[in-house]
Design a protein around this motif. Structure first.
Motif, PDB file in Angstrom:
ATOM      1  N   ILE A  68       0.889  -1.169   0.000  1.00 17.23           N
ATOM      2  CA  ILE A  68       0.000   0.000   0.000  1.00 17.23           C
ATOM      3  C   ILE A  68       0.918   1.207   0.000  1.00 17.23           C
ATOM      4  O   ILE A  68       1.710   1.402   0.934  1.00 17.23           O
ATOM      5  N   ILE A  69       0.815   1.989  -1.063  1.00 22.73           N
ATOM      6  CA  ILE A  69       1.717   3.114  -1.272  1.00 22.73           C
ATOM      7  C   ILE A  69       0.893   4.374  -1.561  1.00 22.73           C
ATOM      8  O   ILE A  69      -0.310   4.286  -1.813  1.00 22.73           O
ATOM      9  N   PRO A  70       1.527   5.557  -1.502  1.00 19.37           N
ATOM     10  CA  PRO A  70       0.779   6.774  -1.825  1.00 19.37           C
ATOM     11  C   PRO A  70       0.136   6.679  -3.206  1.00 19.37           C
ATOM     12  O   PRO A  70       0.699   6.098  -4.132  1.00 19.37           O
ATOM     13  N   GLY A  71      -1.049   7.241  -3.333  1.00 19.77           N
ATOM     14  CA  GLY A  71      -1.838   7.134  -4.562  1.00 19.77           C
ATOM     15  C   GLY A  71      -1.117   7.652  -5.790  1.00 19.77           C
ATOM     16  O   GLY A  71      -0.755   8.821  -5.857  1.00 19.77           O
ATOM     17  N   TYR A  72      -0.930   6.778  -6.756  1.00 20.52           N
ATOM     18  CA  TYR A  72      -0.265   7.118  -8.008  1.00 20.52           C
ATOM     19  C   TYR A  72      -1.127   8.111  -8.786  1.00 20.52           C
ATOM     20  O   TYR A  72      -2.305   7.847  -9.045  1.00 20.52           O
ATOM     21  N   HIS A  73      -0.549   9.244  -9.143  1.00 15.86           N
ATOM     22  CA  HIS A  73      -1.221  10.314  -9.892  1.00 15.86           C
ATOM     23  C   HIS A  73      -2.435  10.881  -9.151  1.00 15.86           C
ATOM     24  O   HIS A  73      -3.371  11.378  -9.775  1.00 15.86           O
ATOM     25  N   MET A  74      -2.452  10.782  -7.824  1.00 12.81           N
ATOM     26  CA  MET A  74      -3.585  11.263  -7.033  1.00 12.81           C
ATOM     27  C   MET A  74      -3.057  12.130  -5.894  1.00 12.81           C
ATOM     28  O   MET A  74      -1.846  12.167  -5.639  1.00 12.81           O
ATOM     29  N   ASN A  75      -3.970  12.773  -5.169  1.00 10.86           N
ATOM     30  CA  ASN A  75      -3.603  13.502  -3.966  1.00 10.86           C
ATOM     31  C   ASN A  75      -3.108  12.471  -2.950  1.00 10.86           C
ATOM     32  O   ASN A  75      -3.882  11.659  -2.452  1.00 10.86           O
ATOM     33  N   LYS A  76      -1.840  12.482  -2.663  1.00  9.15           N
ATOM     34  CA  LYS A  76      -1.227  11.434  -1.841  1.00  9.15           C
ATOM     35  C   LYS A  76      -1.651  11.486  -0.377  1.00  9.15           C
ATOM     36  O   LYS A  76      -1.451  10.529   0.358  1.00  9.15           O
ATOM     37  N   LEU A  82      -3.095   0.315  -3.945  1.00  8.55           N
ATOM     38  CA  LEU A  82      -2.935  -1.047  -3.447  1.00  8.55           C
ATOM     39  C   LEU A  82      -2.314  -1.891  -4.548  1.00  8.55           C
ATOM     40  O   LEU A  82      -2.827  -1.916  -5.666  1.00  8.55           O
ATOM     41  N   VAL A  83      -1.222  -2.551  -4.230  1.00  8.78           N
ATOM     42  CA  VAL A  83      -0.582  -3.478  -5.161  1.00  8.78           C
ATOM     43  C   VAL A  83      -1.158  -4.853  -4.850  1.00  8.78           C
ATOM     44  O   VAL A  83      -0.864  -5.439  -3.817  1.00  8.78           O
ATOM     45  N   MET A  84      -2.004  -5.332  -5.733  1.00  8.33           N
ATOM     46  CA  MET A  84      -2.743  -6.570  -5.464  1.00  8.33           C
ATOM     47  C   MET A  84      -2.020  -7.772  -6.075  1.00  8.33           C
ATOM     48  O   MET A  84      -2.445  -8.344  -7.071  1.00  8.33           O
ATOM     49  N   ASP A  85      -0.912  -8.130  -5.423  1.00  6.57           N
ATOM     50  CA  ASP A  85      -0.072  -9.229  -5.891  1.00  6.57           C
ATOM     51  C   ASP A  85      -0.236 -10.475  -5.016  1.00  6.57           C
ATOM     52  O   ASP A  85       0.675 -11.275  -4.894  1.00  6.57           O
ATOM     53  N   HIS A  86      -1.382 -10.614  -4.406  1.00  6.16           N
ATOM     54  CA  HIS A  86      -1.762 -11.767  -3.569  1.00  6.16           C
ATOM     55  C   HIS A  86      -1.138 -11.743  -2.179  1.00  6.16           C
ATOM     56  O   HIS A  86      -1.321 -12.686  -1.425  1.00  6.16           O
ATOM     57  N   ARG A  87      -0.403 -10.680  -1.838  1.00  8.93           N
ATOM     58  CA  ARG A  87       0.101 -10.570  -0.471  1.00  8.93           C
ATOM     59  C   ARG A  87      -0.916  -9.881   0.434  1.00  8.93           C
ATOM     60  O   ARG A  87      -0.938 -10.147   1.625  1.00  8.93           O
ATOM     61  N   LEU A  88      -1.741  -9.002  -0.133  1.00  9.36           N
ATOM     62  CA  LEU A  88      -2.775  -8.334   0.660  1.00  9.36           C
ATOM     63  C   LEU A  88      -3.968  -9.275   0.812  1.00  9.36           C
ATOM     64  O   LEU A  88      -4.418  -9.880  -0.163  1.00  9.36           O
TER      65      LEU A  88
END
Length: 119
Positions: A68-76, A82-88
């Motif tokens: 979970i990282i600051p929103g890409y191209h959004m108000n951070k 959310l990087v949904m690579d099956h770890r979350l």
């Protein structure tokens, strides 16, 4: 989580529409015309931007560093990616979709809230 399950969950919410206002690679979900979720269709792993209460956004980024990282191209301050690579945990993802949806609904005008309630 797959794009299909994410999409189905978002669309099951009251007053939600989907569209591609930023081009064919970004699916946007809106409640009563206001964005609450965006999904990068061309990203592997799947990534979604969700609105989040600022203090909680910081806590989530610390707890789920790199997932979970600051929103890409959004108000951070107000959006996380959310990087949904099956770890979350899928339950966490759905909880954060709910949180985003509820934040946006709470900020709607009285008129839009009434229209949403009557749907």
């Amino acid at each position: 989580m797959t794009i299909d399950s994410f999409r189905d969950y978002c669309l099951a919410k009251k007053g939600v529409t989907e569209g591609l206002p930023f081009g064919p690679d970004t699916l946007v979900f809106k409640v009563m015309g206001k964005m609450f979720a965006l999904v990068a269709l061309d990203e592997v792993p799947l990534r979604a931007n969700l609105k989040c209460e600022p203090d909680r956004a910081i806590q989530l980024r610390e707890e789920y560093d790199g997932q979970i990282i600051p929103g890409y191209h959004m108000n951070k301050q107000h959006w996380n990616t959310l990087v949904m690579d099956h770890r979350l945990d899928p339950k966490l993802i759905l909880e954060l979709v709910d949180h985003s949806y509820e934040l946006v609904v709470s900020s709607l005008t009285g008129k839009l809230k009434k229209e949403l309630k009557n749907l």
